[in-house]
Structure formats: C-alpha cells, structure tokens
Enzyme design. Structure first.
Site, PDB file in Angstrom:
ATOM      1  N   LYS A   1       0.701  -1.138   0.074  1.00  0.00           N
ATOM      2  CA  LYS A   1      -0.020  -0.033   0.022  1.00  0.00           C
ATOM      3  C   LYS A   1       0.988   1.234  -0.203  1.00  0.00           C
ATOM      4  O   LYS A   1       0.616   2.313  -0.916  1.00  0.00           O
ATOM      5  CB  LYS A   1      -0.795  -0.066   1.234  1.00  0.00           C
ATOM      6  CG  LYS A   1      -2.197  -1.105   0.969  1.00  0.00           C
ATOM      7  CD  LYS A   1      -2.742  -1.107   2.257  1.00  0.00           C
ATOM      8  CE  LYS A   1      -3.787  -2.330   1.804  1.00  0.00           C
ATOM      9  NZ  LYS A   1      -4.670  -2.842   3.064  1.00  0.00           N
TER      10      LYS A   1
ATOM     11  N   GLN B   1      -4.973  -1.843   9.524  1.00  0.00           N
ATOM     12  CA  GLN B   1      -4.713  -3.246   8.719  1.00  0.00           C
ATOM     13  C   GLN B   1      -5.248  -4.297   9.762  1.00  0.00           C
ATOM     14  O   GLN B   1      -5.091  -4.485  10.939  1.00  0.00           O
ATOM     15  CB  GLN B   1      -3.237  -3.445   8.495  1.00  0.00           C
ATOM     16  CG  GLN B   1      -3.131  -4.695   7.790  1.00  0.00           C
ATOM     17  CD  GLN B   1      -3.601  -4.595   6.221  1.00  0.00           C
ATOM     18  OE1 GLN B   1      -3.577  -3.539   5.783  1.00  0.00           O
ATOM     19  NE2 GLN B   1      -3.885  -5.840   5.588  1.00  0.00           N
TER      20      GLN B   1
ATOM     21  N   ASP C   1     -10.956   2.765   4.050  1.00  0.00           N
ATOM     22  CA  ASP C   1     -11.468   1.379   4.062  1.00  0.00           C
ATOM     23  C   ASP C   1     -12.909   1.262   4.145  1.00  0.00           C
ATOM     24  O   ASP C   1     -13.397   0.153   3.768  1.00  0.00           O
ATOM     25  CB  ASP C   1     -11.025   0.701   5.231  1.00  0.00           C
ATOM     26  CG  ASP C   1      -9.768  -0.103   4.927  1.00  0.00           C
ATOM     27  OD1 ASP C   1      -9.670  -0.638   3.814  1.00  0.00           O
ATOM     28  OD2 ASP C   1      -8.841  -0.453   5.963  1.00  0.00           O
TER      29      ASP C   1
HETATM   30  N1  GUN Z   1      -7.259  -7.032   5.704  1.00  0.00           N
HETATM   31  C1  GUN Z   1      -7.570  -7.797   4.611  1.00  0.00           C
HETATM   32  N2  GUN Z   1      -8.152  -6.650   3.711  1.00  0.00           N
HETATM   33  C2  GUN Z   1      -8.229  -5.463   4.152  1.00  0.00           C
HETATM   34  C3  GUN Z   1      -8.482  -4.258   3.895  1.00  0.00           C
HETATM   35  O1  GUN Z   1      -9.143  -4.243   2.666  1.00  0.00           O
HETATM   36  N3  GUN Z   1      -8.204  -3.284   4.725  1.00  0.00           N
HETATM   37  C4  GUN Z   1      -7.931  -3.461   5.879  1.00  0.00           C
HETATM   38  N4  GUN Z   1      -7.757  -2.401   6.663  1.00  0.00           N
HETATM   39  N5  GUN Z   1      -7.314  -4.667   6.413  1.00  0.00           N
HETATM   40  C5  GUN Z   1      -7.513  -5.500   5.399  1.00  0.00           C
END
Ligand code: GUN
Length: 294
Positions: free
Chosen positions: A60, A104, A127
């Site tokens: 990311k 995350q 998110d």
């Molecule tokens: N863990 C797995 N997919 C995601 C996501 O799209 N966002 C976040 N914050 N954690 C994740």
C-alpha cells in the site's frame, strides 16, 4: 486452437486495471497539489508481526509512493493496548494533514476490531469500514467511502462491460471486509444475491448456479471446475500462504476451463484493492478540503 491464448483472454488482469487506475490517481494527485500546495496523506496502522499484513501494508505504501500520495505507517507490537490504538486514531482524526486512515486487519483478539473501525473519522475512513459508511452502502448510497476489495470487483466488472442487473451473484464468505459489502454492492446494482459461508449446506448448489461468483473464504482450492456454471465470472478473493507461496480459494487452472473470466491469485483482486485505496484516499482528501472551504 491455441490453449494458452484462450486462457489469456479469460484472465481478469487486476494488475493492468490497477495500472490504469493509478495513472488517473497520479493526475488527480497533481491537481490536488497544485490547488492546495501539499500532497494528500494516508496513515496506516499495523499491529503485530502477521507476515501477510506486513506485506500488504508495504504494498500500500509503495502504491502511494508511485502516485505521489504521502504515507506513513504506525507500527505496534502485538501486545499494544486497545486504548493506545484508539488514542492514536483520535489524534490522526484531528490532524488536518492526514486525509486517510487505514487500520490493517486482522487485529489481535484483545483489540475490539469493530470499536477500532468505528473510531476512525467517517470522512477519513478510506476502508469504508465505519458503521456510518457501511450504513450508507446498505442504503444504496455508494457516493461516500466503501470497502476497497468489493469496490475493486465492481470496477473490474465495469471495465469488462458486465452489467450485473438481473444476474445471479453468489458471494462465498460473509466477512465485514468483503462478503457483506460485496453483497450490498451487487444488490445496489439489482443483481439477485446469495451469501454463502462456512455453515451453508450444499455450497455447490449455489455456486453452480452463479453467473458471478465471488469467493472470499481463505480455504485454499475450495472452488473447482465442477462447482461453477459454464461461462460464469469468478473472482478469487481468498489468500492462503504456504511455504512462502500464495494460493487462492479457486483452483485457477481447472476453473478457467469452464469460466468466461477468472481472477488469478496473485495478480487479480489484490492490485485492484490497492488501486481502490488510492482512489478513496483522493476522494477523502478532496471532500475534506471542500468541507474546510465551506
Ligand atoms: N485486511 C484484509 N483486507 C483488508 C482491507 O481491505 N483493509 C484493511 N484495513 N485490512 C484488510
């Protein structure tokens, strides 16, 4: 008939779609910088040593760098208290230089993930996990911030010119991150939707009828050719790590023989998710500036 050419046409190439999206985001970042004299900024929070989470967060940040979004990561030990995470989020919520906040997932069990999701300011919630943003999505309003992975699936369907109205969409997995928002997005587009999960009896009865199948269970190789409908579209959102290799929920080489389109793992939904995160960070940044100006 050239078999490898046939297969190539059936692969949902998440990487190339993501590259296209990134190009647009990069231009948007330039416009933003020109107007406001600063780059948009994303803050991520990573707790613990879960290797896939560490990799995703790194990916990311690399993506942010490619398009010119500033990003910073707050890394915590597995034993960090919920209070400490909540207090960091509170200070990021108040920091005008931070436009997007991402925690995350998964978090360790002693931290209440729903409480954390609900503590991020809805306008910085890149998110789309905050109950206000989820609620808007459930009501059919996707003009705010929505979860990145299902949005990536919708983006791919749009790019392939697939109209989901009237189609039977089956989602396997009912997580807050993928399954539930995915089902809402399909419903918002007038698909007929079933959500299956670990307690569903006779899963195959659903998957074999699906025009569009989205699988997000984390069960390696769950979906095989005989479980899908001829000419269907299959998105593999599952990820299993084994001996440093990554596997999806779908047996790609098998399923591709019957499907019209299949997303591979890796290189399918993963890059799309990150591309959506970039677009959401920009959306959040513009909205915050608009709000400051009014
Ligand atoms: N863990 C797995 N997919 C995601 C996501 O799209 N966002 C976040 N914050 N954690 C994740």
């Amino acid at each position: 008939m050239n078999n490898s050419e046939d297969i190539k046409d059936k692969v949902i190439d998440g990487k190339s779609i993501a590259d296209r999206v990134e190009k647009g985001v990069k231009e948007d970042v330039e416009r933003f910088k020109k107007k406001y004299g600063c780059a948009p900024r994303l803050a991520t929070i990573l707790v613990g040593e879960h290797p896939p989470s560490k990799l995703y967060v790194r990916l990311k940040h690399w993506a942010c760098k490619r398009v010119g979004i500033d990003s910073m990561n707050y890394k915590f030990d597995e034993n960090v208290s919920e209070k400490e995470i909540l207090s960091l989020i509170e200070s990021l919520n108040e920091d005008d230089k931070v436009n997007g906040i991402l925690v995350q997932m998964p978090l360790p069990p002693h931290i209440d993930a729903l409480k954390v999701m609900g503590s991020v300011s809805p306008i910085k919630d890149v998110d789309g996990f905050h109950p206000l943003n989820m609620g808007r999505l459930m009501q059919g309003d996707e003009s705010w911030l929505v979860p990145c992975t299902p949005k990536g699936v919708i983006e791919a369907l749009n790019i392939y010119g697939i109209d989901v109205q009237g189609q039977y969409a089956v989602v396997v997995g009912h997580s807050n991150i993928v399954g539930k928002p995915m089902a809402a997005m399909f419903l918002n587009r007038n698909a007929t939707v079933s959500v299956c999960h670990v307690y569903t009896k006779n899963l195959v009865d659903y998957t074999r009828e699906a025009d569009i199948l989205v699988v997000a269970t984390g069960v390696k190789g769950l979906i095989k050719k005989d479980m899908i409908k001829e000419d269907s579209i299959v998105f593999d959102v599952g990820i299993t790590w084994e001996d440093g290799k990554v596997y999806g929920d779908v047996v790609f080489d098998d399923v591709v023989k019957r499907a019209r389109l299949v997303s591979p793992v890796p290189g399918g939904v993963g890059p799309l998710t990150i591309a959506m995160l970039l677009t959401h960070t920009m959306k959040a940044a513009w909205k915050q500036k608009e709000r400051e100006e009014t």
